[in-house]
Structures are given as C-alpha cells and as structure tokens.
Design a protein around this motif. Structure first.
Motif, PDB file in Angstrom:
ATOM      1  N   ALA A 135       0.836  -1.202   0.000  1.00  0.00           N
ATOM      2  CA  ALA A 135       0.000   0.000   0.000  1.00  0.00           C
ATOM      3  C   ALA A 135       0.868   1.248   0.000  1.00  0.00           C
ATOM      4  O   ALA A 135       2.015   1.239   0.450  1.00  0.00           O
ATOM      5  N   VAL A 136       0.273   2.328  -0.522  1.00  0.00           N
ATOM      6  CA  VAL A 136       0.854   3.661  -0.453  1.00  0.00           C
ATOM      7  C   VAL A 136      -0.113   4.536   0.335  1.00  0.00           C
ATOM      8  O   VAL A 136      -1.319   4.519   0.090  1.00  0.00           O
ATOM      9  N   MET A 137       0.410   5.304   1.296  1.00  0.00           N
ATOM     10  CA  MET A 137      -0.383   6.273   2.045  1.00  0.00           C
ATOM     11  C   MET A 137       0.111   7.663   1.661  1.00  0.00           C
ATOM     12  O   MET A 137       1.231   8.052   2.002  1.00  0.00           O
ATOM     13  N   LEU A 138      -0.724   8.400   0.914  1.00  0.00           N
ATOM     14  CA  LEU A 138      -0.351   9.692   0.331  1.00  0.00           C
ATOM     15  C   LEU A 138      -1.038  10.822   1.087  1.00  0.00           C
ATOM     16  O   LEU A 138      -2.265  10.891   1.144  1.00  0.00           O
ATOM     17  N   PHE A 139      -0.235  11.720   1.652  1.00  0.00           N
ATOM     18  CA  PHE A 139      -0.764  12.829   2.448  1.00  0.00           C
ATOM     19  C   PHE A 139      -0.400  14.155   1.804  1.00  0.00           C
ATOM     20  O   PHE A 139       0.762  14.399   1.476  1.00  0.00           O
ATOM     21  N   THR A 140      -1.397  15.047   1.641  1.00  0.00           N
ATOM     22  CA  THR A 140      -1.132  16.390   1.126  1.00  0.00           C
ATOM     23  C   THR A 140      -2.137  17.373   1.707  1.00  0.00           C
ATOM     24  O   THR A 140      -3.254  17.013   2.077  1.00  0.00           O
ATOM     25  N   ASP A 141      -1.714  18.640   1.764  1.00  0.00           N
ATOM     26  CA  ASP A 141      -2.625  19.682   2.249  1.00  0.00           C
ATOM     27  C   ASP A 141      -2.889  20.736   1.180  1.00  0.00           C
ATOM     28  O   ASP A 141      -3.459  21.784   1.466  1.00  0.00           O
ATOM     29  N   GLY A 142      -2.467  20.483  -0.068  1.00  0.00           N
ATOM     30  CA  GLY A 142      -2.622  21.514  -1.090  1.00  0.00           C
ATOM     31  C   GLY A 142      -2.857  20.966  -2.483  1.00  0.00           C
ATOM     32  O   GLY A 142      -3.027  19.767  -2.697  1.00  0.00           O
ATOM     33  N   MET A 143      -2.866  21.874  -3.431  1.00  0.00           N
ATOM     34  CA  MET A 143      -3.058  21.559  -4.837  1.00  0.00           C
ATOM     35  C   MET A 143      -1.709  21.227  -5.481  1.00  0.00           C
ATOM     36  O   MET A 143      -0.668  21.732  -5.078  1.00  0.00           O
ATOM     37  N   ALA A 144      -1.763  20.398  -6.523  1.00  0.00           N
ATOM     38  CA  ALA A 144      -0.557  20.117  -7.296  1.00  0.00           C
ATOM     39  C   ALA A 144      -0.205  21.352  -8.114  1.00  0.00           C
ATOM     40  O   ALA A 144      -0.969  21.768  -8.986  1.00  0.00           O
ATOM     41  N   ASN A 145       0.954  21.968  -7.829  1.00  0.00           N
ATOM     42  CA  ASN A 145       1.377  23.141  -8.602  1.00  0.00           C
ATOM     43  C   ASN A 145       2.769  22.974  -9.199  1.00  0.00           C
ATOM     44  O   ASN A 145       3.375  23.915  -9.680  1.00  0.00           O
ATOM     45  N   GLU A 146       3.269  21.733  -9.173  1.00  0.00           N
ATOM     46  CA  GLU A 146       4.482  21.337  -9.883  1.00  0.00           C
ATOM     47  C   GLU A 146       4.205  19.977 -10.511  1.00  0.00           C
ATOM     48  O   GLU A 146       3.288  19.259 -10.107  1.00  0.00           O
ATOM     49  N   GLY A 147       5.002  19.602 -11.513  1.00  0.00           N
ATOM     50  CA  GLY A 147       4.800  18.308 -12.152  1.00  0.00           C
ATOM     51  C   GLY A 147       3.503  18.278 -12.934  1.00  0.00           C
ATOM     52  O   GLY A 147       3.112  19.269 -13.580  1.00  0.00           O
ATOM     53  N   LEU A 148       2.797  17.146 -12.900  1.00  0.00           N
ATOM     54  CA  LEU A 148       1.499  17.023 -13.574  1.00  0.00           C
ATOM     55  C   LEU A 148       0.451  17.776 -12.761  1.00  0.00           C
ATOM     56  O   LEU A 148       0.137  17.402 -11.645  1.00  0.00           O
ATOM     57  N   ARG A 149      -0.109  18.820 -13.343  1.00  0.00           N
ATOM     58  CA  ARG A 149      -1.072  19.646 -12.609  1.00  0.00           C
ATOM     59  C   ARG A 149      -2.516  19.347 -12.983  1.00  0.00           C
ATOM     60  O   ARG A 149      -3.416  19.604 -12.192  1.00  0.00           O
ATOM     61  N   ASP A 150      -2.733  18.845 -14.192  1.00  0.00           N
ATOM     62  CA  ASP A 150      -4.098  18.525 -14.611  1.00  0.00           C
ATOM     63  C   ASP A 150      -4.575  17.284 -13.865  1.00  0.00           C
ATOM     64  O   ASP A 150      -3.943  16.215 -13.964  1.00  0.00           O
ATOM     65  N   PRO A 151      -5.687  17.371 -13.101  1.00  0.00           N
ATOM     66  CA  PRO A 151      -6.137  16.230 -12.290  1.00  0.00           C
ATOM     67  C   PRO A 151      -6.395  14.959 -13.096  1.00  0.00           C
ATOM     68  O   PRO A 151      -6.048  13.860 -12.650  1.00  0.00           O
ATOM     69  N   ALA A 152      -7.005  15.105 -14.275  1.00  0.00           N
ATOM     70  CA  ALA A 152      -7.302  13.920 -15.083  1.00  0.00           C
ATOM     71  C   ALA A 152      -6.012  13.250 -15.555  1.00  0.00           C
ATOM     72  O   ALA A 152      -5.882  12.015 -15.522  1.00  0.00           O
ATOM     73  N   GLN A 153      -5.043  14.043 -15.992  1.00  0.00           N
ATOM     74  CA  GLN A 153      -3.762  13.503 -16.441  1.00  0.00           C
ATOM     75  C   GLN A 153      -3.016  12.843 -15.286  1.00  0.00           C
ATOM     76  O   GLN A 153      -2.442  11.752 -15.447  1.00  0.00           O
ATOM     77  N   LEU A 154      -3.062  13.492 -14.124  1.00  0.00           N
ATOM     78  CA  LEU A 154      -2.398  12.945 -12.940  1.00  0.00           C
ATOM     79  C   LEU A 154      -3.024  11.607 -12.542  1.00  0.00           C
ATOM     80  O   LEU A 154      -2.315  10.635 -12.261  1.00  0.00           O
ATOM     81  N   THR A 155      -4.365  11.557 -12.555  1.00  0.00           N
ATOM     82  CA  THR A 155      -5.067  10.326 -12.177  1.00  0.00           C
ATOM     83  C   THR A 155      -4.727   9.183 -13.126  1.00  0.00           C
ATOM     84  O   THR A 155      -4.485   8.048 -12.698  1.00  0.00           O
TER      85      THR A 155
END
Length: 460
Positions: A135-155
C-alpha cells in the motif's frame, strides 16, 4: 420481486461475503508500506509536527514486525526517497526514526512526482513468496502546482503506474489518500484512491488532530488482512438466464469476467448485488425451483496459508402467480439503499461542482426520502445512511460551505459506502478490521497524551 413463470423477469440477487476474524495465533501477511508525505511550505508548524509524530507511531507503535517494510517518500518541488523499503527490525526502526526527525517543510507541491516515486518503490521490490500486502499512504494539504497539474492527467498516470507495479509484484497495491484542510483537491485525491482498485480510500482530514486517527484507521485495516487476491465469479445457469449487471461502480472485472474484490480485512463484509434476467417459461417450475446462478469465491486464505474457494448456487421458484404476502428481503433492500445513497452523493457533488449547490442539496433530500420509505428504512444501516444525508445537507447550504467541507465529506462517505469500509469519521459504519483499528487508535491516542518515548516500541 416476483418471478412468475408467465413473463420474462428481472430480479436482484445478492452474494454476501463475510471474512473471518483475525486470529491472534495466525501470522498475518507481511506489509510493504510507502508513506508519501507532502513537505511543501504550507506544512509548517503544527501540521508538520503532528505528521512527524504520526510517522513515529507508524514505525514504533503499529505492531509492525521484522518482516514488514516501510519506505518514506517526501515531496515539495523536489522528490526525495528519504527511506528505501526498510525492514522494521530494531535497526530499521532506528533508521526510520532518524529520517522522520529530519523532515522539514520546503517549497511548492509536486504531487504527481511524489505519488509516482512511491509506486516505483513498490514496483522495484518485485514479486515475493510471502504474499505481501502492499500500500501507499499519500498525504497532502494543497493543490498540485508542480509536475502534472491537470487532475485527469495525474489520475491516469498514477492508475497506469499502479497497474504496472501490481502486475510486476503479483498482487494488488492499494492507495490511501489523505487530504488535509480546505485547500486540497478532493476530487483528484478521491479519484487517485479509487483508481487503485477496490481497497483504496480517500480520507478528509478536517483538523490536525485527525491526522493520527485517520492514519491509524487505514493501517488498522492493512494489518488485519485475512484473505488476499479475492475474486467472485458469477455464472448464469439455464436457457435464457443472464447476468445483466453488477450494481454500483465499485468493482472491476478481470479478463475472465470475475468480480475483483482484492484483499479482505478481518470481518470484512462485501454484499454484491446482481441483476438477473429470467426468461418466460412455458409452465411454472417450483418443485424443485430451477437453478439460475452459480457463484464461486476464490482467494488465498491467510489463516489456512493456502488457496481456498467456496461455491454456492441460487435457485428461484417460478410459480404461476406471486404468492400472497410475499416477504421483502430487508437485508438485500438495505444494501440497495447503500448503493443508491453512494450514487446520490456522487450526483450531488456533480451538480454542486457544476455550480448548482441547491440541486445537490435537493438530491440528498430526495435520496433521504427514498431510504426512509423503503422496506428497510428502519435498519441500523439505513438509519446511518439517512443521518449522513441530513448532515451533508447542512454542508450544501451555500457554495462556500460546499467548497470548504461538503465536497470533501460527500466524496469520502460515498467511497466508504461503495467499498463497505469505515473511515475515521464513521468508525461504526462497517465492521471491516474494526477490532484492530480500535486498538491502534487507542494506543496512538494514549501515546499522544503521554508523549512518544524514544525507546517505546511494540514491534519485534
């Protein structure tokens, strides 16, 4: 519903699966867990402090054994593999603890880079003979503003990486996403979790104090796995009988058409509703009733340390007319309510995201009425579903409240109902891994109150 012989009928059938409790004397599958942590600048202060304390508990007070492995990936504008997969023996725990103490906030948020690096860690680990839980446990408190920023592309990128890594590892990889506060993209995080298969969950963390509770909830399930790679095959029996669909959008099908359930936690309950098409018959058939469905459950039974399968068949009487006072199957009806409520929550978010918050609220009011008037409207499950709908309506009061809380709560609850697994905000909703989750939360809560001792560990 009725299934009279004189006409073609569609009816619902339910396959109910109940996993056994975890046995204290049975060795659970070893775990490979990657914690993927946002260390961008917004994580300063209390959030980073609590995150570090939670990671310390993960290492020291989660019941991890020497054959369990932990990795730590952190990200801001840069991606760091701070800790490769490391066995949680005494040396490994000390090494992990030192890494955790050195974490500090940085700059911007390269969410995609962190997630893809975490998955790559598991991909590189390869297949294992032990049947590891990954498993991966991914924690964030913000929006993606580096790397892949488009949510659909990231998903898409993350889902593709998980599929590739799972194939190389020979088993599923679950992604648990944790979104803190009002500024994260809940739609993206929920889609990332959903894209990992039937076990992934999205957690909305409203306050800093929720961080350890949410992590303990997810980890409590992962440490109570009793069956792995579970699949359900459905075979229609008889001329003209067919399986039209499996209700809901939770489960995928494999190449052979089996429903992929993934790993099962202790006391997991999975209720799969199936719509059957029954043909018109020339004459009634009641004695014996004809078989219409064969169902087979297959997976690796952890307590037995061996592959296992269970097969059952469904027969349906086809009388000339429906018997008087035919009883309603309330167990099936409440599970249909569960699926309909999850779908209504999804529809409410779609409407509100499009700018019509009032229509989203009306959708929640509508499904509340439907459940209340259903034959199972007074069961514990239906009452819980109704209560959540009422609570969510308050978070759809206006666009601001919806963006701050309603959107996040709706998506978390909907996913919880789809997979029949509780979150930290609804611990009594479902039984999955409940004993282990409660024990872990209690242990961690006492540790936070008393302070985390440098040498305090419950691991081997």
């Amino acid at each position: 519903k009725g299934a009279v012989a004189a006409s073609a009928e569609r009816m619902l059938a339910m396959c109910s699966i109940k996993a056994p409790p975890a046995l204290d004397d049975v060795k659970r599958p070893p775990i490979d867990l990657v914690a993927c942590i946002d260390r961008s600048g917004s994580m300063h202060g209390e959030k980073m402090s609590l995150m570090k304390k939670t990671l310390a508990l993960l290492v020291k007070r989660a019941g991890l054994k020497g054959d369990d492995r932990i990795s730590l990936v952190t990200f801001d504008s840069n991606i760091r593999l701070d800790l490769p997969l490391t066995s949680m023996d005494e040396s490994g725990r000390n090494k992990a603890d030192g890494v955790i103490k050195g974490l500090h906030p940085g700059s911007t948020t390269n969410l995609s880079g962190g997630a893809l690096q975490a998955i790559e860690v598991l991909e590189r680990s390869g297949a294992s003979k032990e049947g590891r839980t990954r498993a991966v446990m991914l924690f964030t408190d913000g929006m993606a503003n580096e790397g892949l920023r488009d949510p659909a592309q990231l998903t898409r990128a993350v889902a593709g990486a998980i599929a590739t890594a799972s194939a190389k590892c020979g088993g599923p990889i679950s992604l648990y996403t944790f979104g803190f506060g009002a500024d994260h993209n809940e739609a993206c995080l929920r889609n990332l979790a959903t894209g990992s298969g039937s076990s992934g969950l999205y957690y909305y963390i409203k306050t800093p104090d929720d961080i350890p509770t949410a992590f303990a909830d997810a980890l409590g399930g992962l440490t109570s796995v009793v069956a792995q790679n579970v699949k359900l095959s459905l075979e229609a029996v008889g001329t003209g009988v067919s399986v039209k669909r499996v209700l809901g959008s939770t489960y995928t099908r494999d190449a052979e058409g089996s429903v992929v359930l993934g790993d099962l936690f202790a006391e997991d309950e999975k209720d799969v509703l199936v719509e059957l098409q029954l043909p018109k018959l020339r004459a009634p058939q009641t004695d014996p009733p004809p078989l219409v469905l064969n169902a087979t459950l297959r997976g690796f039974n952890v307590p037995r340390s061996a592959p296992d399968d269970v097969a059952v068949s469904l027969a349906v009487a086809r009388p000339a007319s429906e018997p008087a006072e035919q009883p309603v199957n309330t167990a099936l009806d409440e599970q249909r309510n569960r699926i309909m409520v999850a779908e209504a929550m999804e529809e409410a978010t779609r409407l509100a995201d499009a700018g019509n918050v009032a229509a989203g609220r009306a959708e929640l009011e509508r499904i509340h009425r439907v459940v209340a008037l259903s034959p199972s409207g007074g069961t514990d499950l239906s009452n819980m579903l109704k209560a959540q709908c009422v609570e969510l309506q308050g978070h759809y009061a206006d666009a601001s409240k919806y963006r701050m809380v309603g959107s996040k709560m709706s998506r978390m609850h909907a996913r919880s109902h789809q997979v029949q697994r509780s979150t930290h905000m609804s611990p009594e909703a479902y039984t999955s891994g409940a004993k282990r989750k409660a024990a872990l939360k209690s242990s961690w809560a006492s540790s936070f109150k008393s302070g985390i001792n440098e040498n305090d560990s419950d691991s081997d």
